[in-house]
Design an enzyme around this catalytic site. Structure first.
Site, PDB file in Angstrom:
ATOM      1  CE  LYS A   1      -4.190  -2.119   1.632  1.00 14.76           C
ATOM      2  NZ  LYS A   1      -3.728  -3.513   1.817  1.00 14.76           N
TER       3      LYS A   1
HETATM    4  C1  LIG Z   1      -4.380  -4.584   1.186  1.00 11.87           C
HETATM    5  C2  LIG Z   1      -3.625  -5.851   1.038  1.00 11.87           C
HETATM    6  C3  LIG Z   1      -4.011  -6.851   0.114  1.00 11.87           C
HETATM    7  C4  LIG Z   1      -5.270  -6.740  -0.732  1.00 11.87           C
HETATM    8  O1  LIG Z   1      -5.182  -5.755  -1.723  1.00 11.87           O
HETATM    9  P1  LIG Z   1      -6.503  -5.181  -2.417  1.00 11.87           P
HETATM   10  O2  LIG Z   1      -6.054  -4.066  -3.267  1.00 11.87           O
HETATM   11  O3  LIG Z   1      -7.399  -4.733  -1.294  1.00 11.87           O
HETATM   12  O4  LIG Z   1      -7.118  -6.305  -3.193  1.00 11.87           O
HETATM   13  C5  LIG Z   1      -3.221  -7.979  -0.018  1.00 11.87           C
HETATM   14  N1  LIG Z   1      -2.113  -8.138   0.736  1.00 11.87           N
HETATM   15  C6  LIG Z   1      -1.710  -7.217   1.636  1.00 11.87           C
HETATM   16  C7  LIG Z   1      -0.497  -7.471   2.454  1.00 11.87           C
HETATM   17  C8  LIG Z   1      -2.436  -6.038   1.822  1.00 11.87           C
HETATM   18  O5  LIG Z   1      -2.034  -5.126   2.726  1.00 11.87           O
END
Ligand SMILES: *Cc1c(COP(=O)(O)O)cnc(C)c1O
Length: 481
Positions: A119
């Site tokens: 993120k």
């Molecule tokens: C947020 C997250 C996801 C999922 O991603 P999306 O964009 O919500 O599908 C997968 N793995 C980790 C470690 C995350 O922080």
């Protein structure tokens, strides 16, 4: 004229990129989508293939944000994507693991940023964009959010020290790991406010919703969000699919245009939607593998074409917790594209969803054909399979992966094709999920230098009550106006 955005649920026009940057849902409850998806030719791919990550990010994002001068986006991308922040010159390096069933498998490292999860890739750019747009308009923004650990910390690290932005983040007392707590609460920047609530993540989320529902209050105190439906986050994530593809072409000696598959650990469908957008722009991605855990709403959809989101009582707590989501907010954008941009058909489906709890696309042949052509396929992975993959990848390739990435490996392995690289997105580092790594390997997860003493740093957090009026009073007192 610059690229215009519209709602998924009606023909409402939402303006250009900077108009939607700070907004949440469209007034009709829909999500912002561009009027058309910008196209990239093979020649442009060739021109972009040797660029640095920041240069590539500027070019990709400018296609969606062409109401900002290119030089501005270039400067913001250069500030967001530095070796100092991402601990790697490539920013998102592609690391080959090996070859299985004739298919090269590699990890795309997206988690070397400040909070050890992918993120950061979008959020760091969002921090730059918010600061630029707010200061140039002479405005301020108070971001109010709720977090179960990952999104909130990525937002705080992106917004810390930024002018014109304040962050109020609610977190559930005693429900995050020591590492996650330390990561957030050790921030000492005056514009970052951590408020812990005695309750669950859903309780925190309900408080945020209650405050945001008071539109007069929201406007007066300039309340905004940085949740996963933010379109700028989607576009910032499109970039690493391009970076991944160019690295795969170099490392595996492919020609530009050769197909590559990607496996994406998925929850809110934001990451894989970005991959789909990259493919629609013209990036030669053959398949996008939607990997889920036991919360398999998305896997169920791609295998039955029935979408049936679940309530919180039907949502399991798993060892890949950032994917414990049973209502994928960005999925609406994908369905909109599969309906060929028919907003009234989409609004009908969502009305059906709210009255019956599900909808099916199985009887609609043109939509079925578009879904097949979109390249999205899906599968799920369980706790036992997750632990097995962590241990297997370690013994075969001497690499420790986190539980979410392990889900990506497991489902990606169901879709290997000889000669076609499978790039698995590494969405977090193992250090963040130390207990599961110990369960799988019997040894602690490795930690990046500089984070050894994270849990012993002084923490700054205020315990508040689960009381919306008291929360509003606190915001009114501390908001940046
Ligand atoms: C947020 C997250 C996801 C999922 O991603 P999306 O964009 O919500 O599908 C997968 N793995 C980790 C470690 C995350 O922080």
């Amino acid at each position: 004229m610059s690229l215009q955005y519209r709602s998924t649920r009606s023909d409402t026009q939402l303006g250009s990129f900077t108009d939607i940057l700070l907004e949440g849902l469209a007034p009709d409850g829909g999500l912002a989508m561009p009027q058309s998806i910008p196209q990239v030719s093979l020649q442009t791919l060739a021109d972009w293939s040797g660029l640095s990550y920041a240069q590539l990010a500027a070019r990709v994002m400018h296609r969606f944000a062409d109401d900002l001068p290119f030089e501005v986006i270039e400067r913001l991308a250069a500030a967001a994507y530095t070796e100092q922040t991402f601990h790697s010159k490539a920013i998102a390096p592609l690391t080959p693991l090996g070859v299985e069933q004739g298919a090269p498998i590699a990890l795309l490292e997206l988690s070397n940023g400040p909070t050890l999860a992918f993120k950061d890739m979008a959020m760091q750019m969002l921090g730059q964009l918010f600061e630029y747009v707010l200061t140039s308009r002479g405005q301020t923004l108070n971001i109010l959010g709720a977090t179960s650990g990952d999104t909130g910390s990525a937002a705080e690290y992106a917004m810390r020290g930024k002018k014109a932005v304040n962050v109020f983040m609610l977190s559930p007392q005693g429900r995050m790991s020591d590492f996650q707590r330390a990561q957030m609460y050790s921030l000492q920047d005056p514009n970052i406010h951590n408020w812990s609530v005695p309750g669950s993540f859903d309780d925190c989320q309900d408080m945020v919703k209650a405050v945001s529902a008071d539109l007069a209050f929201k406007a007066k105190y300039r309340i905004g969000t940085v949740n996963s439906i933010n379109w700028a986050r989607i576009t910032a994530q499109v970039v690493y699919y391009f970076a991944a593809y160019f690295q795969a072409v170099r490392q595996y000696g492919l020609q530009l245009g050769d197909p590559v598959a990607v496996s994406v650990p998925s929850g809110n469908f934001g990451n894989v939607l970005s991959g789909y957008v990259a493919k629609r722009m013209g990036l030669p991605l053959s398949r996008l593998v939607v990997a889920t855990n036991e919360n398999n709403v998305l896997a169920e959809f791609f295998n039955s074409l029935v979408y049936r989101p679940r309530g919180s009582t039907e949502t399991y707590v798993t060892s890949s917790p950032s994917m414990d989501i049973s209502k994928a907010s960005n999925f609406e954008r994908y369905v909109f594209e599969m309906l060929n941009g028919d907003a009234s058909a989409l609004a009908d489906l969502w009305r059906q969803l709210s009255s019956t709890g599900q909808f099916s696309l199985a009887d609609n042949q043109p939509v079925r054909d578009r879904i097949a052509a979109s390249g999205l396929v899906a599968g799920q992975s369980s706790h036992a399979q997750r632990l097995a993959a962590i241990s297997d990848i370690y013994s075969k390739y001497h690499r420790v992966i986190d539980p979410h990435t392990a889900d990506g490996i497991n489902v990606g392995r169901q879709y290997l094709r000889a000669g076609e690289p499978m790039l698995v997105l590494e969405t977090a580092l193992p250090a963040k999920f130390g207990q599961t790594i110990e369960d799988a390997l019997g040894t602690p997860a490795p930690r990046r230098a500089g984070l050894e003493n994270l849990e012993s740093l002084p923490q700054r957090v205020v315990a508040i009550t689960q009381d919306v009026e008291a929360l509003k009073a606190r915001i009114a007192d501390q908001a940046l106006l």
